[in-house]
Design a protein around this motif. Structure first.
Motif, PDB file in Angstrom:
ATOM      1  N   GLN A 189       0.858  -1.190   0.000  1.00 30.65           N
ATOM      2  CA  GLN A 189       0.000   0.000   0.000  1.00 30.65           C
ATOM      3  C   GLN A 189       0.894   1.240   0.000  1.00 30.65           C
ATOM      4  OE1 GLN A 189      -2.125  -2.023   3.297  1.00 30.65           O
ATOM      5  NE2 GLN A 189      -3.998  -1.331   2.284  1.00 30.65           N
ATOM      6  N   GLY A 190       1.649   1.343  -1.048  1.00 29.42           N
ATOM      7  CA  GLY A 190       2.638   2.390  -1.224  1.00 29.42           C
ATOM      8  C   GLY A 190       3.484   2.036  -2.431  1.00 29.42           C
ATOM      9  N   ARG A 191       4.543   2.823  -2.704  1.00 34.57           N
ATOM     10  CA  ARG A 191       5.318   2.634  -3.924  1.00 34.57           C
ATOM     11  C   ARG A 191       6.782   2.269  -3.674  1.00 34.57           C
ATOM     12  NH1 ARG A 191       5.736   7.128  -7.709  1.00 34.57           N
ATOM     13  NH2 ARG A 191       6.592   5.488  -9.030  1.00 34.57           N
ATOM     14  N   ALA A 192       7.120   1.803  -2.493  1.00 32.92           N
ATOM     15  CA  ALA A 192       8.522   1.519  -2.202  1.00 32.92           C
ATOM     16  C   ALA A 192       9.094   0.463  -3.141  1.00 32.92           C
ATOM     17  CB  ALA A 192       8.667   1.059  -0.747  1.00 32.92           C
ATOM     18  N   LEU A 193       8.343  -0.615  -3.394  1.00 36.56           N
ATOM     19  CA  LEU A 193       8.843  -1.666  -4.283  1.00 36.56           C
ATOM     20  C   LEU A 193       8.910  -1.191  -5.726  1.00 36.56           C
ATOM     21  CD1 LEU A 193       6.994  -4.782  -2.794  1.00 36.56           C
ATOM     22  CD2 LEU A 193       9.417  -4.176  -2.563  1.00 36.56           C
ATOM     23  N   ASP A 194       7.952  -0.381  -6.123  1.00 38.83           N
ATOM     24  CA  ASP A 194       7.988   0.155  -7.480  1.00 38.83           C
ATOM     25  C   ASP A 194       9.226   1.025  -7.674  1.00 38.83           C
ATOM     26  OD1 ASP A 194       6.737   0.713 -10.114  1.00 38.83           O
ATOM     27  OD2 ASP A 194       6.582   2.740  -9.324  1.00 38.83           O
ATOM     28  N   LEU A 195       9.545   1.809  -6.670  1.00 36.69           N
ATOM     29  CA  LEU A 195      10.702   2.701  -6.770  1.00 36.69           C
ATOM     30  C   LEU A 195      12.021   1.936  -6.724  1.00 36.69           C
ATOM     31  CD1 LEU A 195       9.453   5.610  -4.485  1.00 36.69           C
ATOM     32  CD2 LEU A 195       9.588   5.598  -6.985  1.00 36.69           C
ATOM     33  N   SER A 196      12.032   0.801  -6.016  1.00 33.07           N
ATOM     34  CA  SER A 196      13.269   0.017  -5.927  1.00 33.07           C
ATOM     35  C   SER A 196      13.404  -0.988  -7.067  1.00 33.07           C
ATOM     36  CB  SER A 196      13.331  -0.728  -4.587  1.00 33.07           C
ATOM     37  OG  SER A 196      12.345  -1.756  -4.534  1.00 33.07           O
ATOM     38  N   ASP A 198      11.689  -3.875  -7.283  1.00 34.99           N
ATOM     39  CA  ASP A 198      11.527  -5.240  -6.782  1.00 34.99           C
ATOM     40  C   ASP A 198      10.066  -5.677  -6.869  1.00 34.99           C
ATOM     41  OD1 ASP A 198      14.259  -5.980  -5.511  1.00 34.99           O
ATOM     42  OD2 ASP A 198      13.843  -3.964  -4.748  1.00 34.99           O
ATOM     43  N   GLN A 199       9.859  -6.964  -7.107  1.00 33.20           N
ATOM     44  CA  GLN A 199       8.500  -7.488  -7.186  1.00 33.20           C
ATOM     45  C   GLN A 199       7.929  -7.828  -5.811  1.00 33.20           C
ATOM     46  OE1 GLN A 199       9.492 -10.635 -10.213  1.00 33.20           O
ATOM     47  NE2 GLN A 199       7.693  -9.805 -11.266  1.00 33.20           N
ATOM     48  N   VAL A 200       8.794  -8.277  -4.910  1.00 30.24           N
ATOM     49  CA  VAL A 200       8.353  -8.749  -3.593  1.00 30.24           C
ATOM     50  C   VAL A 200       9.271  -8.186  -2.516  1.00 30.24           C
ATOM     51  CG1 VAL A 200       7.952 -10.775  -2.138  1.00 30.24           C
ATOM     52  CG2 VAL A 200       7.418 -10.879  -4.587  1.00 30.24           C
ATOM     53  N   GLY A 201       8.692  -7.839  -1.371  1.00 25.08           N
ATOM     54  CA  GLY A 201       9.464  -7.358  -0.235  1.00 25.08           C
ATOM     55  C   GLY A 201       8.993  -8.004   1.048  1.00 25.08           C
ATOM     56  N   ILE A 202       9.743  -7.747   2.110  1.00 24.68           N
ATOM     57  CA  ILE A 202       9.430  -8.282   3.440  1.00 24.68           C
ATOM     58  C   ILE A 202       9.134  -7.115   4.371  1.00 24.68           C
ATOM     59  CG2 ILE A 202      10.322  -9.602   5.411  1.00 24.68           C
ATOM     60  CD1 ILE A 202      12.197 -11.037   3.429  1.00 24.68           C
ATOM     61  N   ALA A 203       8.115  -7.274   5.203  1.00 22.63           N
ATOM     62  CA  ALA A 203       7.751  -6.205   6.137  1.00 22.63           C
ATOM     63  C   ALA A 203       8.692  -6.204   7.332  1.00 22.63           C
ATOM     64  CB  ALA A 203       6.318  -6.379   6.610  1.00 22.63           C
ATOM     65  N   SER A 204       9.045  -5.005   7.783  1.00 21.99           N
ATOM     66  CA  SER A 204       9.854  -4.878   8.996  1.00 21.99           C
ATOM     67  C   SER A 204       8.984  -4.575  10.203  1.00 21.99           C
ATOM     68  CB  SER A 204      10.897  -3.770   8.825  1.00 21.99           C
ATOM     69  OG  SER A 204      10.259  -2.524   8.555  1.00 21.99           O
ATOM     70  N   ALA A 205       8.024  -3.655  10.026  1.00 21.69           N
ATOM     71  CA  ALA A 205       7.193  -3.223  11.146  1.00 21.69           C
ATOM     72  C   ALA A 205       5.945  -2.524  10.624  1.00 21.69           C
ATOM     73  CB  ALA A 205       7.974  -2.269  12.056  1.00 21.69           C
ATOM     74  N   ILE A 206       4.943  -2.429  11.486  1.00 20.36           N
ATOM     75  CA  ILE A 206       3.727  -1.664  11.211  1.00 20.36           C
ATOM     76  C   ILE A 206       3.736  -0.450  12.129  1.00 20.36           C
ATOM     77  CG2 ILE A 206       1.208  -1.635  11.294  1.00 20.36           C
ATOM     78  CD1 ILE A 206       1.229  -4.617  10.762  1.00 20.36           C
ATOM     79  N   TRP A 207       3.565   0.710  11.541  1.00 17.66           N
ATOM     80  CA  TRP A 207       3.533   1.932  12.334  1.00 17.66           C
ATOM     81  C   TRP A 207       2.409   1.909  13.368  1.00 17.66           C
ATOM     82  CZ3 TRP A 207       4.001   6.751   8.606  1.00 17.66           C
ATOM     83  CH2 TRP A 207       5.250   6.707   7.976  1.00 17.66           C
ATOM     84  N   PRO A 208       2.605   2.560  14.510  1.00 18.13           N
ATOM     85  CA  PRO A 208       1.491   2.723  15.442  1.00 18.13           C
ATOM     86  C   PRO A 208       0.404   3.575  14.788  1.00 18.13           C
ATOM     87  CG  PRO A 208       3.327   4.120  16.082  1.00 18.13           C
ATOM     88  CD  PRO A 208       3.832   3.235  14.984  1.00 18.13           C
ATOM     89  N   HIS A 209      -0.850   3.224  15.027  1.00 16.54           N
ATOM     90  CA  HIS A 209      -1.941   3.945  14.371  1.00 16.54           C
ATOM     91  C   HIS A 209      -3.228   3.802  15.170  1.00 16.54           C
ATOM     92  CE1 HIS A 209      -1.964  -0.202  12.824  1.00 16.54           C
ATOM     93  NE2 HIS A 209      -3.280  -0.093  12.750  1.00 16.54           N
ATOM     94  N   GLY A 210      -4.172   4.695  14.900  1.00 16.73           N
ATOM     95  CA  GLY A 210      -5.445   4.633  15.605  1.00 16.73           C
ATOM     96  C   GLY A 210      -6.510   5.462  14.925  1.00 16.73           C
ATOM     97  N   ARG A 211      -7.727   5.396  15.499  1.00 20.59           N
ATOM     98  CA  ARG A 211      -8.866   6.157  15.005  1.00 20.59           C
ATOM     99  C   ARG A 211      -9.464   6.938  16.166  1.00 20.59           C
ATOM    100  NH1 ARG A 211     -12.060   1.633  11.230  1.00 20.59           N
ATOM    101  NH2 ARG A 211     -10.283   1.160   9.857  1.00 20.59           N
ATOM    102  N   TRP A 212      -9.681   8.221  15.913  1.00 19.49           N
ATOM    103  CA  TRP A 212     -10.261   9.095  16.935  1.00 19.49           C
ATOM    104  C   TRP A 212     -11.524   9.753  16.376  1.00 19.49           C
ATOM    105  CZ3 TRP A 212      -5.239   8.084  16.169  1.00 19.49           C
ATOM    106  CH2 TRP A 212      -4.443   7.783  17.290  1.00 19.49           C
TER     107      TRP A 212
END
Length: 409
Positions: A189-196, A198-212
């Motif tokens: 859900q972004g363009r990091a792989l397109d810019l690099s 690469d077809q496939v990548g591995i996730a390192s972490a999920i940012w903290p997030h919430g709904r208010w």
């Protein structure tokens, strides 16, 4: 069935002819059709099919009671008018990866399960990852029973109407204890792989997030006869707060979005009495997220005071930063970092994400990891969401390689 035949079969389900996007909301007809598709795929492959107490679907190869299972899958529901790939790509790829492993004639040494987690997007009841949150004990039964959709239908009522028993929902530690590793494949859900490139990548972490939820309460009045100076218009405070969210996020290097709004009485010629807006905010670390949300709330209260408006702010959901287990993440990198002859040396990109996933919810209970498939546009949660055929095939192969490396040793 091939990946593409499965994809073509699932593609029309829940699709809006008006928008071209998907409306696969939890416990609706479209959701039932998706669930029927999952069951049919499981049974066609001779897998043991079951639905857990929270409505999550499982398809097992091997005996679940043996434990230390490798599990893969994602979800089939969607955001309002969402894209085709968010969630379904991971589920379809899980079946396709199993087919590829059977074609390789591998021998499984650990049980394997494919899963479809229910109500991941939270489009109907306003809370994401309901199925996995319940299973992991991160959502209590009482909280779940209070969830209500826009029509006033509660989660238990919706489940019951869909033929499921809401009285048995709750934590499922015995089932989660069977899992030795959960690997979720997802469209990026972004363009990091397109810019690099690469077809496939591995996730390192999920940012903290919430709904208010921000409730701005003013005074309903006639739009044509009430002087501007006499108005207590909550829409003004809300509008200024939307701009404040953009400003705070930009200054902090984070993201903040007001993407949903409810207005009462919602008349063209009426000043609103209530404007309710939902803030979604995400950042690379907790301190930055706190700075953004606190800044937005502080600005909102100043605007509300200036316009004679009352304000209530309620945090409806929150997920802290998720660091995927380093040992499992490194194992995925080792498995995928080889050429076609098995020699090591290839580099697999590792990237973070601001999007929440069931893998993030389960990470506190079982070892989890994620694979991302390239999205050339970077667009998600939209009908324009896209992944090319060869990238989807590369994702299936990568997932098959990972499952083979984990479950066929």
């Amino acid at each position: 069935m091939t990946f593409h035949s499965m994809w073509a079969e699932l593609l029309p389900v829940g699709r809006s002819s008006a928008s071209g996007g998907y409306r696969r909301f939890a416990w609706t007809g479209a959701d039932a059709d998706c669930r029927a598709w999952f069951r049919a795929q499981a049974e066609a492959r001779g897998l043991t099919y079951e639905v857990d107490r929270n409505g999550n679907q499982w398809a097992w190869l091997g005996d679940p009671a043996e434990g230390d299972a490798v599990v893969t899958g994602s979800h089939l529901d969607s955001v309002p008018d969402g894209g085709a790939f968010d969630g379904p790509l991971g589920v379809v790829s899980s079946f396709a990866a199993l087919d590829e492993l059977r074609a390789r004639h591998v021998k499984f040494t650990r049980p394997l399960a494919l899963v479809n987690f229910g109500d991941e997007e939270g489009a109907r009841f306003g809370l994401a990852c309901v199925g996995s949150r319940l299973a992991a004990g991160q959502l209590t039964v009482e909280q779940a029973h209070r969830l209500t959709d826009a029509d006033g239908i509660t989660l238990p009522q919706a489940m019951e109407r869909a033929g499921y028993d809401p009285d048995i929902i709750g934590p499922d530690p015995e089932r989660l204890a069977r899992i030795g590793a959960f690997v979720e494949l997802h469209v990026e859900q972004g363009r990091a792989l397109d810019l690099s490139g690469d077809q496939v990548g591995i996730a390192s972490a999920i940012w903290p997030h919430g709904r208010w939820r921000f409730d701005f309460r003013g005074e309903a009045n006639h739009a044509g006869t009430t002087r501007l100076v006499d108005r207590r218009d909550p829409m003004l405070s809300y509008a200024e707060t939307v701009l404040a969210a953009r400003r705070e996020a930009r200054l902090a290097g984070a993201v903040a979005t007001f993407g949903k709004i409810s207005v009462e009485p919602n008349g063209v010629n009426a000043i609103p009495s209530l404007v309710r807006g939902w803030l979604d905010s995400r950042a690379a670390d907790q301190a930055t997220l706190d700075t953004v949300v606190n800044g937005v709330e502080e600005a909102a209260r100043e605007y509300a005071k200036a316009h004679g408006v009352e304000l209530d702010v309620v945090r409806e959901s929150f997920t802290p930063v998720v660091e995927f287990e380093h040992a499992l993440r490194d194992e995925l990198a080792r498995i995928l970092g080889k050429d076609v002859e098995g020699a090591a040396g290839l580099t697999v990109p590792v990237l973070g994400t601001g999007a929440g996933h069931d893998a993030g919810i389960l990470s506190g209970t079982v070892p989890t990891a994620m694979l991302f498939v390239r999205n050339p546009t970077g667009v998600s949660h939209s009908p324009a969401e896209y992944a090319a055929e060869d990238d989807c095939e590369a994702g299936v192969t990568a997932l098959a390689d990972v499952v083979e490396g984990l479950a066929c040793r």
